[in-house]
Design an enzyme around this catalytic site. Structure first.
Site, mmCIF file in Angstrom:
data_model
loop_
_atom_site.group_PDB
_atom_site.id
_atom_site.type_symbol
_atom_site.label_atom_id
_atom_site.label_comp_id
_atom_site.label_asym_id
_atom_site.label_seq_id
_atom_site.Cartn_x
_atom_site.Cartn_y
_atom_site.Cartn_z
ATOM 1 N N SER A 264 0.833 -1.203 0.000
ATOM 2 C CA SER A 264 0.000 0.000 0.000
ATOM 3 C C SER A 264 0.867 1.252 0.000
ATOM 4 O O SER A 264 1.968 1.264 0.562
ATOM 5 C CB SER A 264 -0.891 0.001 1.244
ATOM 6 O OG SER A 264 -1.496 1.265 1.446
ATOM 7 N N TYR B 115 -2.410 0.003 10.132
ATOM 8 C CA TYR B 115 -2.560 -0.623 8.815
ATOM 9 C C TYR B 115 -1.286 -0.456 7.991
ATOM 10 O O TYR B 115 -0.785 -1.421 7.399
ATOM 11 C CB TYR B 115 -3.750 -0.010 8.080
ATOM 12 C CG TYR B 115 -3.864 -0.469 6.644
ATOM 13 C CD1 TYR B 115 -4.310 -1.756 6.340
ATOM 14 C CD2 TYR B 115 -3.511 0.364 5.597
ATOM 15 C CE1 TYR B 115 -4.407 -2.192 5.026
ATOM 16 C CE2 TYR B 115 -3.604 -0.060 4.276
ATOM 17 C CZ TYR B 115 -4.059 -1.337 3.998
ATOM 18 O OH TYR B 115 -4.136 -1.757 2.699
#
Length: 335
Positions: free
Chosen positions: A127, A152
């Site tokens: 990501s 995250y």
């Protein structure tokens, strides 16, 4: 030999599996179909995949080690594309155990499965969030990524380091793809593009964080899928990392304007401060990725947004408003 796609009922996983099936691949899709967002959307994606004779679904949670080991032991795998994860920057702050169970424990189960089954190539989703609050743009893979601003992001960076260990120690070929703000048809309801679309369709006010002073490298889903497909068809070679982005950051207000134009109506807006875990700007340096794949993401924002809105209207139908009571009846049509 078949290709294993984890997260096959998810946004990117569904589109990647669909592309592989269109190319004549035999695909096994894995998903736990959890309720992080409306499972009906996941089941609707899955129904479209199940329409293909070359597709098989395995209802497996990647955090369930025995179940995943049994799946890996079934046969020889041509390729593993790992897209399953517990997404969500804010969700990871509020639910850290769910995030780490899927993204860390689940990922080591996938790595170990690839090692034991001698899988020729593991492609996995990372990501753009790994860049944290880096001020230098565009973000390059060679930039430091050791200051995450959400759990995250930390789990995704951990995935990259874990993959490096398995490549170094056991020779598992791994390619990590740092996706930048993917949007498009069948998108995730927890992401800003979908939230904005839903609010505009219902005539509700949208929440615009950091008072709209944000930029994102919005990347259309078809470009992401093409990138994954090209990486999958290159000869694996050790450990690799690439950015996958449009390389054209867009102001948040411009993206909202494109949605308003596609819907043909203005959105009421509530401007709010920056949320914990958010970053102000993302911008992908994709030159290494383009050289490796001979492909450059290039779908214009207006084109991508129009396709997304057309899908949204077809899938969700007309949304009726009962003024005063404030209740809404949503007609959910799986197409």
């Amino acid at each position: 030999m078949r290709t294993l796609v984890t997260g096959a009922a998810g946004f990117v996983g569904y589109h990647v599996a669909l592309r592989l099936l269109a190319e004549g691949e035999r695909v096994v899709g894995v998903d736990n179909l959890n309720a992080y967002y409306d499972p009906r959307l996941k089941h609707a994606r899955l129904a479209r995949l199940r329409a293909h004779s070359n597709f098989e679904f395995a209802h497996v949670d990647i955090a369930n080690r025995p179940a995943l080991e049994e799946l890996f032991d079934r046969e020889e795998w041509r390729l593993v594309i790992h897209l399953a994860a517990q997404p969500g920057v804010r969700h990871s702050i509020e639910h850290p155990h769910a995030c780490t169970a899927a993204n860390v424990t689940g990922f080591v189960h996938v790595l170990e499965g690839c090692r034991q089954a001698r899988v020729p190539h593991l492609i996995y989703a990372s990501s753009s969030s790994v860049y944290g609050g880096n001020a230098k743009t565009p973000f390059a893979v060679s930039d430091r990524a050791d200051s995450p601003v959400s759990l995250y992001a930390a789990t995704k960076r951990a995935n990259e380091l874990m993959a490096h260990c398995y490549t170094h120690l056991f020779g598992v070929p791994t390619t990590g793809l740092r996706f930048f703000t993917v949007y498009g048809p069948w998108g995730r309801p927890d992401m800003a593009p979908f939230k904005f679309a839903r609010a505009i369709a219902r005539g509700e006010r949208i929440e615009v964080y950091n008072y709209g002073r944000m930029q994102r490298d919005f990347t259309y889903i078809d470009d992401v899928v093409e990138g994954v497909f090209r990486v999958a068809n290159r000869e694996p070679d050790g450990y690799r990392l690439f950015n996958v982005g449009n390389n054209r950051p867009v102001c948040l207000m411009e993206f909202i304007g494109a949605l308003e134009h596609a819907f043909g109506r203005r959105a009421a807006k509530r401007f709010l401060p920056l949320q914990p875990g958010d970053v102000v700007s993302t911008h992908a340096d994709v030159e290494d990725f383009c050289r490796f794949t001979a492909f450059r993401p290039s779908t214009p924002l207006t084109t991508g947004v129009e396709r997304f809105v057309a899908w949204y209207r077809e899938f969700y139908g007309e949304e009726k408003h009962e003024h005063g009571a404030g209740r809404r009846d949503r007609i959910l049509r799986a197409s």
